[in-house]
Scaffold this motif. Sequence first.
Motif, PDB file in Angstrom:
ATOM      1  N   GLY A 143       0.834  -1.210   0.000  1.00  0.00           N
ATOM      2  CA  GLY A 143       0.000   0.000   0.000  1.00  0.00           C
ATOM      3  C   GLY A 143       0.858   1.244   0.000  1.00  0.00           C
ATOM      4  N   ILE A 144       1.939   1.208   0.800  1.00  0.00           N
ATOM      5  CA  ILE A 144       2.848   2.359   0.860  1.00  0.00           C
ATOM      6  C   ILE A 144       3.449   2.610  -0.521  1.00  0.00           C
ATOM      7  N   PHE A 145       3.886   1.519  -1.146  1.00  0.00           N
ATOM      8  CA  PHE A 145       4.499   1.652  -2.473  1.00  0.00           C
ATOM      9  C   PHE A 145       3.518   2.213  -3.487  1.00  0.00           C
ATOM     10  N   LYS A 146       2.279   1.720  -3.425  1.00  0.00           N
ATOM     11  CA  LYS A 146       1.278   2.177  -4.388  1.00  0.00           C
ATOM     12  C   LYS A 146       1.004   3.673  -4.195  1.00  0.00           C
ATOM     13  N   GLY A 147       0.776   4.058  -2.943  1.00  0.00           N
ATOM     14  CA  GLY A 147       0.492   5.469  -2.655  1.00  0.00           C
ATOM     15  C   GLY A 147       1.643   6.369  -3.052  1.00  0.00           C
ATOM     16  N   ALA A 148       2.864   5.942  -2.668  1.00  0.00           N
ATOM     17  CA  ALA A 148       4.042   6.743  -3.004  1.00  0.00           C
ATOM     18  C   ALA A 148       4.232   6.795  -4.515  1.00  0.00           C
ATOM     19  N   GLY A 149       3.916   5.673  -5.177  1.00  0.00           N
ATOM     20  CA  GLY A 149       4.053   5.627  -6.634  1.00  0.00           C
ATOM     21  C   GLY A 149       3.111   6.619  -7.299  1.00  0.00           C
ATOM     22  N   GLU A 150       1.858   6.609  -6.859  1.00  0.00           N
ATOM     23  CA  GLU A 150       0.868   7.514  -7.457  1.00  0.00           C
ATOM     24  C   GLU A 150       1.274   8.973  -7.265  1.00  0.00           C
ATOM     25  N   LEU A 151       1.544   9.319  -5.999  1.00  0.00           N
ATOM     26  CA  LEU A 151       1.934  10.711  -5.725  1.00  0.00           C
ATOM     27  C   LEU A 151       3.239  11.060  -6.434  1.00  0.00           C
ATOM     28  N   GLY A 152       4.190  10.133  -6.353  1.00  0.00           N
ATOM     29  CA  GLY A 152       5.503  10.371  -6.959  1.00  0.00           C
ATOM     30  C   GLY A 152       5.401  10.640  -8.445  1.00  0.00           C
ATOM     31  N   ILE A 153       4.539   9.869  -9.119  1.00  0.00           N
ATOM     32  CA  ILE A 153       4.405  10.028 -10.567  1.00  0.00           C
ATOM     33  C   ILE A 153       3.767  11.383 -10.887  1.00  0.00           C
ATOM     34  N   ILE A 154       2.747  11.761 -10.115  1.00  0.00           N
ATOM     35  CA  ILE A 154       2.100  13.056 -10.390  1.00  0.00           C
ATOM     36  C   ILE A 154       3.075  14.207 -10.082  1.00  0.00           C
ATOM     37  N   TYR A 155       3.788  14.088  -8.952  1.00  0.00           N
ATOM     38  CA  TYR A 155       4.753  15.137  -8.614  1.00  0.00           C
ATOM     39  C   TYR A 155       5.965  15.128  -9.551  1.00  0.00           C
ATOM     40  N   ALA A 156       6.155  14.029 -10.275  1.00  0.00           N
ATOM     41  CA  ALA A 156       7.269  13.982 -11.228  1.00  0.00           C
ATOM     42  C   ALA A 156       7.082  15.044 -12.307  1.00  0.00           C
ATOM     43  N   VAL A 157       5.816  15.320 -12.644  1.00  0.00           N
ATOM     44  CA  VAL A 157       5.537  16.366 -13.636  1.00  0.00           C
ATOM     45  C   VAL A 157       6.023  17.714 -13.088  1.00  0.00           C
ATOM     46  N   LEU A 158       5.782  17.959 -11.802  1.00  0.00           N
ATOM     47  CA  LEU A 158       6.286  19.169 -11.149  1.00  0.00           C
ATOM     48  C   LEU A 158       7.813  19.183 -11.169  1.00  0.00           C
TER      49      LEU A 158
END
Lengths: 314, 264
Positions: free
Chosen positions: A14-29
Amino acid sequence: MLTDIMLFLERLPGIFKGAGELGIIYAVLALGVFISFRTLNTPDLTVDGSFVLGTAASAVLAATGHPYLSLIAAFLMGSMAGCVTSLLNTKLGIQPLLSGILVMLGLYSVNLRVMGGRPNIPISRDSTIFSIPLLEPLGDYKELALSLIILVIILALLSLFLNTRFGYVLRATGDNEGMVRAAGVNTDVTKLCGLAISNGLVALSGAMIAQYQGFSDIGMGTGMVVIGLSSVIIGEVVFGSKPLIRRLTAVALGSVLYRLIISIAFEIGMPPTDLKLVSAVIVAIALSASKIGGGLAKIKKKFTTGEDGGALNA
Amino acid sequence: MLELCGVSKTFMKGTANELDALKDVSFTLSQGEFAAIIGGNGSGKSTLLNCISGVYIPDGGSIKLDGEDITYKPEYKRAHAIGRVFQDPLKGTAFDMTIEENLAIAWYKGRPRNLRWGITRKDRELFREKLSRFELGLEDRMKDKAGLLSGGQRQALTLLMAIIVRPKLLLLDEHTAALDPATSRKVLELTKVFVKEEGIPTLMVTHNMKDAIEMSTRILMMNKGKLVLNVSGDDLKGITVDKLVDLFEEKSGEVLDNDRILLG
């Protein structure tokens, strides 16, 4: 103790999934910050404001039933904010850092206006980019999948763009402005376009975050530039920076890694309120790494040879 | 052809530190000429080059290049016609970009900076061929970042960037001064072969009078912002460093005593 560890391991996917989702969106930033910080060589503080501009535009437009259109609108509005910063700098001669601060400050009011005077507006779950029927079969992974698709498209477009004739002079502007002018290029224009694209991406990231989290809040932008910088620096150090496509990918991965570090820190008991302090410390350490490294080498030399290591400064 | 007419430039006008960097400088550089500018520190050599390249806008006078008045043209607009090599090897290239990318930026001078590929296969072949003629082995390092090059290699690269699109005028601002003697020779040799023999009109600032005499078709000497000596054609025949020093002292009424000018 053992049960604690077992519980932690159970939560890990769950941690990986959540971090992955946020990380990918913030990657655009992070990619946006990469453009201002690395290719233009100016830390651009507009980011804190243009991020919220993106969340605000996205919340307002998503409510009218156009979540995808809102991403484009957010990008354009962010770009305009970047243009203002750049014009303050190049046409009115205000220092780059101060131009960014001024626009960031001004955007606070603009963002409130965009949000109709409310500091926080919710976004309905039925009206986001993640709510289209096409994504339904993916179930719990639809956020991850869609964010990843958008990120990959942006990565591809950006790496193509930075390898065009214009992309070349944009990249050279941060390296050596004088040389770019000597090659017959108006560096005011390259800076303008650079900051426009940078803040456009930042706002786009904000728009996606707002729809992912289901709200836009006036305070969401605080420290975004630092998060972007962390991702850029962590990414380049861990995943390498040559050639350019690898560097861009590294920045995106850096964002995911940063989120992962933060999530694990939360998981092992760091209070969420300490997040900003930790981010600031991470960036301070990363930015001073070469200096600290040089200092350590000097001390080492002093102890091994008995000299003061002054030659390192020569 | 470059024509300067009464060019003057004052820094910090109206303050106690007012400095007349250029006073009424006029000269003409004809097609195919290679001119050396000699002068002590603060004599206005670099200011002169900066006025011609557009870094500074002169306070008075006019600058014409091939008949076009460029006195007030922005730097980036006149750069299409002017190639430049700076004293500082770091100034001529983008250190974080590869050799071929640097060359491509120079190669597309005067053409639209649009969204076409920054470098094509054909460009690469051309760059390789041009670099190989410099005989520095750079043709095999085209994907290396410019930041990895030595000072001499960077100056050579900057020189190639300055002439890869044949300029109407080339400005060399002490481009060998920061290099060790052997490297300096090599870069000067490249300048002779690829600039002088190609007939690219050139202004070269130098501290080395021997180099100046050896290479130039015209010698300009400056002192305190004024052009005190302008020798060319038959007057240059058989000229020596000693004669040049005598001429300078006669015209300027001052002794040439600057440590940085190499007399030998």
